[in-house]
Design an enzyme around this catalytic site. Sequence first.
Site, PDB file in Angstrom:
ATOM      1  N   ASP A  49     -11.431   5.936  60.765  1.00 17.36           N
ATOM      2  CA  ASP A  49     -11.570   7.358  60.153  1.00 17.36           C
ATOM      3  C   ASP A  49     -10.845   8.157  61.344  1.00 17.36           C
ATOM      4  O   ASP A  49     -10.990   9.396  61.244  1.00 17.36           O
ATOM      5  CB  ASP A  49     -13.136   7.611  60.092  1.00 17.36           C
ATOM      6  N   SER A  50     -10.311   7.730  62.214  1.00 17.81           N
ATOM      7  CA  SER A  50      -9.395   8.210  63.157  1.00 17.81           C
ATOM      8  C   SER A  50      -8.273   9.064  62.343  1.00 17.81           C
ATOM      9  O   SER A  50      -7.825  10.085  62.834  1.00 17.81           O
ATOM     10  CB  SER A  50      -8.585   7.508  64.375  1.00 17.81           C
ATOM     11  N   ASP A  88     -13.053   1.415  58.165  1.00 12.68           N
ATOM     12  CA  ASP A  88     -14.277   2.073  58.613  1.00 12.68           C
ATOM     13  C   ASP A  88     -15.270   2.884  57.517  1.00 12.68           C
ATOM     14  O   ASP A  88     -14.599   3.528  56.683  1.00 12.68           O
ATOM     15  CB  ASP A  88     -13.657   3.302  59.539  1.00 12.68           C
ATOM     16  N   LYS A 117     -16.296  -1.431  59.073  1.00 11.83           N
ATOM     17  CA  LYS A 117     -16.959  -1.426  60.433  1.00 11.83           C
ATOM     18  C   LYS A 117     -17.928  -0.092  60.471  1.00 11.83           C
ATOM     19  O   LYS A 117     -17.699   0.895  59.975  1.00 11.83           O
ATOM     20  CB  LYS A 117     -15.682  -1.006  61.481  1.00 11.83           C
ATOM     21  N   GLU A 119     -20.631   2.409  63.018  1.00 12.68           N
ATOM     22  CA  GLU A 119     -20.824   2.769  64.639  1.00 12.68           C
ATOM     23  C   GLU A 119     -22.400   2.901  64.802  1.00 12.68           C
ATOM     24  O   GLU A 119     -23.177   3.038  64.004  1.00 12.68           O
ATOM     25  CB  GLU A 119     -20.398   4.096  64.786  1.00 12.68           C
ATOM     26  N   GLU A 186     -15.904   0.645  72.998  1.00 12.55           N
ATOM     27  CA  GLU A 186     -15.041   1.812  73.277  1.00 12.55           C
ATOM     28  C   GLU A 186     -15.527   2.658  74.441  1.00 12.55           C
ATOM     29  O   GLU A 186     -16.712   2.943  74.695  1.00 12.55           O
ATOM     30  CB  GLU A 186     -15.008   2.965  72.111  1.00 12.55           C
TER      31      GLU A 186
END
Length: 269
Positions: A49-50, A88, A117, A119, A186
């Site tokens: 999602d970057s 993501d 993925k 978070e 991260e």
Amino acid sequence: MPDARKPITLHRLRAMHAAGEKIAMLTCYDATFARVADDAGVHILLVGDSLGMVLQGRPSTLPVTLDEMAYHVKCVARGNRSAWVLGDLPFGSYQSSTAQALDSAARLMQAGAHMVKLEGGGWTAPLVRQMSERGIPVCAHLGLTPQSVHALGGWRVQGRDDAAAETLRRHARELADAGAAMLVLELMPSALAAEITASLPIPVIGIGAGAGCSGQVLVLHDMLGLNPGKPPRFVRDFMAEGGGVAAAIQRYVGAVRDGSFPDESLHGY
């Protein structure tokens, strides 16, 4: 074109981890770069999602939608031949309920992702368990979690004090116990990331988390030196040595695999 390699599977990634082989992950958002990165030997293509920041020009990943993620996963899957594709789950696509998380994960898997993925720790462990039990491979993500950037007080190194470090250790264990097949760490102290990596039976991929992880991931545009401004400490510009994009990605893969990237004196915290 180079000969196609055998597809990277979860079994292969686990075998690499067990043998101590480093895993090279790189973000990817379209078919062309997927083909180039795959041919260059990248093991895992992260459709991150970057893309909200590097493709859409937004200040964070928060506005990225599930529809946008599914679109980019489809693009990467079309260009890829053998790498493992990780998608993501964007902000707002799994926070409401287990049912929402399962539906969102199914969308990305149907679009071509091999793994999804999410978070955060603590509250996410039950979601990981539910998805894993239903045959959805899950990668967890701890440390600096960009979707929580406002709650974390900005883009800051996580786990510096004893209490925060212990929380990260506990969350990592809980996620692995819940069935997470991989973990991204991260922006945290290298010593803490190495300790967590050594304590878990699953591959741990670092970004700004030092050389002690099972592998590394960078944002494609960062490692190609394409983003304006001063790069984060943990980034290395692999285009600086000259040559084309394919050569730069090959250098990245080689540096991850031989352990020369990251260099703790330059990239660690």
